[in-house]
Motif scaffolding. Structure first.
Motif, mmCIF file in Angstrom:
data_model
loop_
_atom_site.group_PDB
_atom_site.id
_atom_site.type_symbol
_atom_site.label_atom_id
_atom_site.label_comp_id
_atom_site.label_asym_id
_atom_site.label_seq_id
_atom_site.Cartn_x
_atom_site.Cartn_y
_atom_site.Cartn_z
ATOM 1 N N THR A 31 0.808 -1.226 0.055
ATOM 2 C CA THR A 31 -0.028 -0.066 0.041
ATOM 3 C C THR A 31 1.058 1.168 -0.039
ATOM 4 O O THR A 31 1.919 1.224 0.392
ATOM 5 C CB THR A 31 -1.040 0.012 1.135
ATOM 6 O OG1 THR A 31 -1.766 1.221 1.267
ATOM 7 C CG2 THR A 31 -0.209 -0.205 2.464
ATOM 8 N N TYR A 32 0.269 2.426 -0.580
ATOM 9 C CA TYR A 32 1.103 3.423 -0.812
ATOM 10 C C TYR A 32 0.985 4.204 0.655
ATOM 11 O O TYR A 32 2.160 5.010 1.167
ATOM 12 C CB TYR A 32 0.478 4.479 -1.615
ATOM 13 C CG TYR A 32 0.870 4.179 -3.013
ATOM 14 C CD1 TYR A 32 2.111 4.232 -3.550
ATOM 15 C CD2 TYR A 32 -0.039 3.452 -4.080
ATOM 16 C CE1 TYR A 32 2.634 3.889 -4.770
ATOM 17 C CE2 TYR A 32 0.370 3.132 -5.167
ATOM 18 C CZ TYR A 32 1.765 3.235 -5.646
ATOM 19 O OH TYR A 32 2.137 3.010 -6.938
ATOM 20 N N SER A 33 0.109 4.021 1.552
ATOM 21 C CA SER A 33 0.091 4.728 2.869
ATOM 22 C C SER A 33 -1.106 4.080 3.670
ATOM 23 O O SER A 33 -1.988 3.641 3.166
ATOM 24 C CB SER A 33 -0.455 6.305 2.812
ATOM 25 O OG SER A 33 -1.874 6.281 2.187
ATOM 26 N N SER B 110 -2.236 4.022 8.078
ATOM 27 C CA SER B 110 -1.838 4.606 9.307
ATOM 28 C C SER B 110 -1.027 3.394 10.349
ATOM 29 O O SER B 110 -1.415 2.239 10.205
ATOM 30 C CB SER B 110 -3.304 5.032 10.029
ATOM 31 O OG SER B 110 -4.142 3.986 10.354
ATOM 32 N N ARG C 290 4.532 -0.855 3.275
ATOM 33 C CA ARG C 290 4.158 0.281 2.577
ATOM 34 C C ARG C 290 5.422 0.477 1.357
ATOM 35 O O ARG C 290 6.443 0.492 1.467
ATOM 36 C CB ARG C 290 4.423 1.277 3.693
ATOM 37 C CG ARG C 290 4.305 2.789 3.401
ATOM 38 C CD ARG C 290 4.656 3.699 4.452
ATOM 39 N NE ARG C 290 4.456 3.485 5.987
ATOM 40 C CZ ARG C 290 3.216 3.940 6.518
ATOM 41 N NH1 ARG C 290 2.588 4.721 6.020
ATOM 42 N NH2 ARG C 290 3.109 3.270 7.563
ATOM 43 N N SER D 176 7.485 2.731 -1.169
ATOM 44 C CA SER D 176 8.437 3.810 -0.819
ATOM 45 C C SER D 176 8.078 4.892 -1.740
ATOM 46 O O SER D 176 8.506 6.139 -1.919
ATOM 47 C CB SER D 176 9.860 3.685 -1.027
ATOM 48 O OG SER D 176 10.235 3.226 -2.156
ATOM 49 N N ARG D 177 7.276 4.960 -3.043
ATOM 50 C CA ARG D 177 7.260 5.619 -4.038
ATOM 51 C C ARG D 177 8.285 5.549 -5.063
ATOM 52 O O ARG D 177 8.310 6.649 -5.975
ATOM 53 C CB ARG D 177 6.651 6.754 -3.755
ATOM 54 C CG ARG D 177 5.375 6.985 -3.012
ATOM 55 C CD ARG D 177 4.385 8.259 -2.803
ATOM 56 N NE ARG D 177 3.414 8.204 -1.894
ATOM 57 C CZ ARG D 177 2.310 7.717 -2.469
ATOM 58 N NH1 ARG D 177 1.912 7.590 -3.686
ATOM 59 N NH2 ARG D 177 1.102 7.892 -1.639
ATOM 60 N N THR E 117 -5.295 5.292 -4.295
ATOM 61 C CA THR E 117 -6.192 5.926 -3.379
ATOM 62 C C THR E 117 -7.531 5.509 -3.703
ATOM 63 O O THR E 117 -7.828 5.029 -4.599
ATOM 64 C CB THR E 117 -6.105 7.301 -3.633
ATOM 65 O OG1 THR E 117 -6.906 8.071 -2.315
ATOM 66 C CG2 THR E 117 -6.422 8.071 -4.743
ATOM 67 N N LYS F 107 -7.062 8.719 8.883
ATOM 68 C CA LYS F 107 -7.376 7.449 8.306
ATOM 69 C C LYS F 107 -7.447 6.332 9.234
ATOM 70 O O LYS F 107 -8.119 5.235 8.798
ATOM 71 C CB LYS F 107 -6.464 7.420 7.163
ATOM 72 C CG LYS F 107 -6.384 8.103 5.914
ATOM 73 C CD LYS F 107 -5.611 7.924 4.989
ATOM 74 C CE LYS F 107 -5.673 8.951 3.385
ATOM 75 N NZ LYS F 107 -7.017 8.410 3.201
#
Length: 502
Positions: A329-331, A333, A346, A348-349, A374, A416
């Motif tokens: 996933t990109y982000s 919580s 997560r 790292s892009r 998203t 989130k």
């Protein structure tokens, strides 16, 4: 001036109005509903929380008595004070920009909007606070001028009181129109009640909108700019009854949510489906889930390509399969990571770093990814990242749907970490997991297909299954729009859809 000989809006021609100016009231005129309570309630809940909504609901009988038996102005002032007093102006603007347009756009009166949209210059004259309505009217209805009640502020917060000349009703509306237009007389005035007559009398033509809340609202395809991105936790428009039910349900919903989260996090994955069913969470499985891959040194795990509806997509994918599937996933919580029953990693892009990490995870087993990056609540699919297509030929598209009756399980403005809990606070939430056919070898990158063609093909297949529309919108577009974009980003949709063949 008691002028009552206005014709109904059905008799107003919309032909040849390109050079005309229209001045319209909002509640009961441009909107089908005559009450502004639901929109005050949205601001109260989204910017102030459930206690603020409760305070507004308790004040609403007083507002109603004053409105109908004393004056419209007094009743509206009570609603304004109960909703806005002490709130940060930035929070009010955020809700007005990201939450209200969705609800306003589903309540447009078809006949008055026909006239309003046909005119070359458009003005809305309303008793509602300008700060509350301007984002929608200018951003989505291409309104040139918004004249509304101005609220007082102090050190970045609303005082709850209104500035002179007070609430724009009756003669105050007429005076505001004179000040804005001077000696120029607008061609059309639209209103729905006797307190609109003074400003309508200043127009060359005046038309009354009869109270017909049963008429069908304007369809979204007729709006200049459709509402694709929106925020807020409430699914339904909070009428007084809905607001009361919501307030009464929240304590029950919190307990139920905790139980559902605990069941998903603590129980073995093969029994989670049955635990969810017992707790009122419906999981519908369509298609044929692929069996677990028997691992060998040269065989990659299956990469499940999911449409992205909430953070729970990989959880319900695992529930449908009856085994835990790791997800990238990109982000996410920290709280979501703690309570997640599956491994989440997560991204790292950084394309090279992420590709290497995903390849390594696929060597260990099956993996889930949501390439939109998203969520989107409306029936649209955002642009798919093409990176995943280069990493394996074992690609299985999964069309994810969910249904919520009370609370949205996503947010762009809030925390989130609460998304999971809000989803499970719904009385009977549902997830539909639709497994599509594995991508044929000839359509993968190993057969010479460019990665973006593979990604676009999968996007189209999922969109066709869900009857959604493909777009090239990205995560950046979403957060730009909800953070105060002027709305022009929506114009990309038409060109993008044609270019992608959707």
């Amino acid at each position: 001036m008691a002028i009552t000989n206005f014709s109904t809006v059905e008799n107003c021609s919309s032909l040849g109005r390109e050079k005309d100016t229209v001045v319209a009231d909002l509640d009961g005129t441009l909107l089908r509903g005559r009450s502004s309570f639901p929109y005050f309630a949205l601001i109260a809940f989204e910017a102030g929380g459930v206690l603020r909504l409760l305070f507004l609901l308790l004040c609403s009988p007083l507002a109603g008595i004053l409105y109908y038996f004393v004056s419209e102005s007094a009743g509206i002032q009570v609603l304004i004070f109960a909703t806005f007093a002490g709130m940060k102006i930035s929070d009010i603007e955020s809700v007005a920009r990201a939450v209200l347009p969705k609800f306003y756009s589903t309540d447009l009166h078809p006949t008055s909007y026909r006239v309003f949209s046909a005119c070359g210059k458009r003005c809305v004259l309303t008793a509602n606070p300008r700060i509350m309505v301007e984002s929608f009217l200018k951003g989505f209805l291409e309104t040139d001028l918004v004249l509304g009640t101005e609220i007082g502020t102090y050190k970045g917060r609303a005082t709850g009181f209104v500035l002179k000349p007070g609430v724009l009703v009756g003669e105050n509306k007429a005076n505001a129109l004179r000040e804005a237009f001077g000696e120029v007389q607008p061609e059309i005035g639209l209103g729905d009640r006797h307190t609109d007559f003074p400003f309508m009398a200043l127009c060359k033509e005046g038309y009354i909108v009869p109270p017909k809340p049963e008429v069908e609202a304007v369809t979204k395809d007729k709006l200049p700019k459709p509402v694709i991105f929106h925020d807020g936790r409430l699914v339904q428009k909070p009428t007084p009854l809905v607001a009361l039910i919501t307030i009464l349900w929240i304590p029950i919903g919190i307990i139920l949510s905790i139980l559902r989260v605990a069941a998903g996090a603590l129980l073995p994955m093969p029994v989670v489906y049955y635990a969810f069913l017992a707790l009122g969470v419906r999981v519908t499985i369509k298609g044929t889930p692929p069996p677990p891959v028997k691992k060998s040194n040269d065989q990659s795990g299956v990469l499940f390509i999911c449409s992205h509806r909430t953070l729970l997509d990989p959880i319900f994918l695992s529930t449908a399969l009856g085994r835990p599937i790791a997800a990238v996933t990109y982000s996410v919580s920290r709280l979501s990571e703690i309570i997640s029953p599956i491994k989440t990693v997560r991204l790292s892009r950084d394309r090279v770093t992420d590709a290497s990490m995903i390849k390594k995870m696929l060597q260990e087993g099956d993996l889930a990814i949501c390439p939109e990056g998203t969520t989107c609540r409306e029936p649209f699919l955002l642009r798919f990242s093409a990176m995943f297509a280069e990493l394996t030929d074992e690609l299985v598209p999964v069309a994810m749907e969910n249904r919520m009756s009370m609370f949205h399980g996503t947010t762009a403005r809030g925390w989130k970490g609460m998304d999971t809990f809000y989803f499970f606070m719904n009385p009977s939430p549902e997830y539909v997991v639709n497994f599509l056919h594995k991508l044929p070898k000839e359509l993968t990158c190993s057969s010479g297909k460019p990665s973006h063609e593979v990604a676009n093909y999968i996007q189209r297949v999922i969109a066709a299954t869900l009857s959604y529309e493909c777009t090239t919108f990205t995560r950046k577009d979403k957060y730009t729009a909800l953070a105060g974009n002027d709305g022009t980003v929506v114009d990309k949709s038409v060109k993008a859809n044609k270019a992608m063949g959707c």
